[in-house]
Design a protein around this motif. Structure first.
Motif, short mmCIF file in Angstrom:
data_model
loop_
_atom_site.label_atom_id
_atom_site.label_comp_id
_atom_site.label_asym_id
_atom_site.label_seq_id
_atom_site.Cartn_x
_atom_site.Cartn_y
_atom_site.Cartn_z
N SER A 203 0.65 -1.33 0.17
CA SER A 203 0.10 0.01 0.02
C SER A 203 0.91 1.21 0.07
O SER A 203 1.80 1.36 0.75
N ALA A 204 0.78 2.27 -1.01
CA ALA A 204 1.41 3.47 -0.86
C ALA A 204 0.98 4.32 0.42
O ALA A 204 2.01 4.85 0.75
N GLN A 205 -0.01 4.36 0.86
CA GLN A 205 -0.43 4.87 2.12
C GLN A 205 0.19 4.33 3.39
O GLN A 205 0.80 5.33 3.90
N ALA A 206 0.38 3.06 3.27
CA ALA A 206 0.98 2.49 4.57
C ALA A 206 2.83 2.66 4.40
O ALA A 206 3.23 2.86 5.35
N MET A 207 3.19 2.76 3.08
CA MET A 207 4.61 2.74 3.23
C MET A 207 4.89 4.30 3.43
O MET A 207 5.84 4.75 4.06
N ALA A 237 -3.95 4.21 11.83
CA ALA A 237 -3.64 3.23 10.53
C ALA A 237 -4.77 2.36 10.33
O ALA A 237 -5.20 2.21 9.03
N ARG A 238 -5.38 2.02 11.75
CA ARG A 238 -6.52 0.80 11.70
C ARG A 238 -7.65 1.50 10.98
O ARG A 238 -8.61 0.63 10.52
N GLY A 239 -7.73 2.86 10.97
CA GLY A 239 -9.02 3.32 10.55
C GLY A 239 -8.85 3.71 8.94
O GLY A 239 -9.87 4.22 8.38
N SER A 240 -7.66 3.30 8.37
CA SER A 240 -7.55 3.94 7.08
C SER A 240 -8.23 2.87 6.05
O SER A 240 -8.48 1.74 6.49
N ALA A 241 -8.52 3.56 5.03
CA ALA A 241 -9.03 2.91 3.78
C ALA A 241 -8.16 1.63 3.28
O ALA A 241 -8.82 0.63 3.16
N ASP A 242 -7.11 2.00 3.42
CA ASP A 242 -6.01 0.91 2.67
C ASP A 242 -5.99 -0.38 3.97
O ASP A 242 -5.81 -1.55 3.35
N CYS A 243 -5.89 -0.13 4.88
CA CYS A 243 -6.04 -1.13 6.09
C CYS A 243 -7.05 -1.90 6.14
O CYS A 243 -7.05 -3.17 6.11
N GLN A 244 -8.36 -1.39 6.00
CA GLN A 244 -9.53 -2.04 5.91
C GLN A 244 -9.55 -2.90 4.67
O GLN A 244 -10.35 -3.97 4.58
N ARG A 245 -9.23 -2.41 3.55
CA ARG A 245 -9.13 -3.15 2.22
C ARG A 245 -8.20 -4.34 2.34
O ARG A 245 -8.66 -5.50 2.08
N GLY A 246 -6.98 -4.01 3.06
CA GLY A 246 -5.90 -5.09 3.03
C GLY A 246 -6.52 -6.25 3.96
O GLY A 246 -6.23 -7.53 3.88
N ILE A 247 -7.10 -5.94 5.20
CA ILE A 247 -7.42 -6.78 6.14
C ILE A 247 -8.68 -7.71 5.38
O ILE A 247 -8.84 -9.06 5.84
#
Length: 258
Positions: A203-207, A237-247
């Motif tokens: 994820s670009a956001q996570a990096m 981070a847990r509330g981010s769209a990328d985290c939700q998508r990844g999980i």
């Protein structure tokens, strides 16, 4: 001729030092061109990762001869302005939210070594040499010192900065200055494979968030403050769209491509 070339291929922004006849040496115009290229890459929606490389046989030989000669004529105010110019480039690369990978096809000396030091990941061809030779001409590696201490620690940094000696690629790897040593003929392929894994797999956001945390946590003056900061960032981070998508993809056993 463009001092710095900019192009995007397969979601990777390639920034290429383009003064091979001057060993890609740095001057005021080159620093400005690099700052402009990194600003473009940072906001380029087509680019997820950045690769910094050099045209020709040398990655970057540091300050060019004319710049060194000009130092002798500059006023203190002019030297302050010139130093701030270079400082802001190094800071811009270090703080860039996108992962910056250096591909060293040739030697990285003095300010050129500084450019490599502020990148996140460094690949180097086997024949590459790196080092800070400033003390040998009565100068000091002042700006990059701040970043080098963070990267390899005080002991190794003192050895490099006070001796002014060059390291070969394997020594630089052992010091933690570079991440990968590869055959010269395989450098481009190795870098391409690595950055494509980042583009597709992460994820670009996570990096970007991780890079920001790595820089920020080192400025905190206690373990407790560092852990409190980390816990807060974890919650965000847990509330981010990328985290939700990844999980969701992980739980559903889906093959996620970012």
């Amino acid at each position: 001729m463009e001092l710095v070339r900019y192009e995007v291929k397969k979601r990777v922004a390639y920034i290429t030092l383009n003064r091979p006849e001057k060993r890609n040496a740095l001057n005021g115009q080159m620093v400005t061109a690099l700052k402009n290229a990194f600003a473009q890459a940072q906001t380029d929606e087509q680019a997820k990762v950045i690769v910094l490389r050099g045209e020709g046989k040398i990655f970057c030989a540091g300050a060019d001869l004319e710049s060194l000669q000009q130092l002798q004529c500059n006023t203190f105010e002019e030297n302050i302005a010139d130093s701030q110019h270079l400082k802001s480039l190094f800071e811009q690369i270090y703080a860039c939210p996108k992962v910056v990978v250096a591909a060293l096809n040739g030697h990285a000396l003095a300010g050129g070594c500084g450019l490599a030091t502020v990148c996140d990941i460094v690949f180097a061809a086997e024949g590459v040499k790196m080092g800070y030779t400033e003390v040998k001409i009565g100068f000091i590696p002042a700006i990059v010192m701040v970043f080098l201490l963070r990267k390899i620690g005080e002991g190794r940094a003192k050895e490099m900065l006070l001796s002014g000696e060059l390291l070969n690629a394997q020594q630089a790897y052992n010091y933690g200055l570079i991440n990968f040593v590869v055959n010269e003929n395989e450098l481009n392929e190795a870098v391409e494979n690595y950055v494509q894994k980042l583009c597709v797999g992460n994820s670009a956001q996570a990096m970007a968030h991780t890079k920001q945390m790595i820089a920020a946590v080192q400025n905190l003056d206690s373990l407790e403050k560092g852990l409190d900061f980390a816990a807060t960032q974890n919650a965000h981070a847990r509330g981010s769209a990328d985290c939700q998508r990844g999980i969701s993809a992980f739980l559903n056993k889906e093959n996620l491509v970012w």
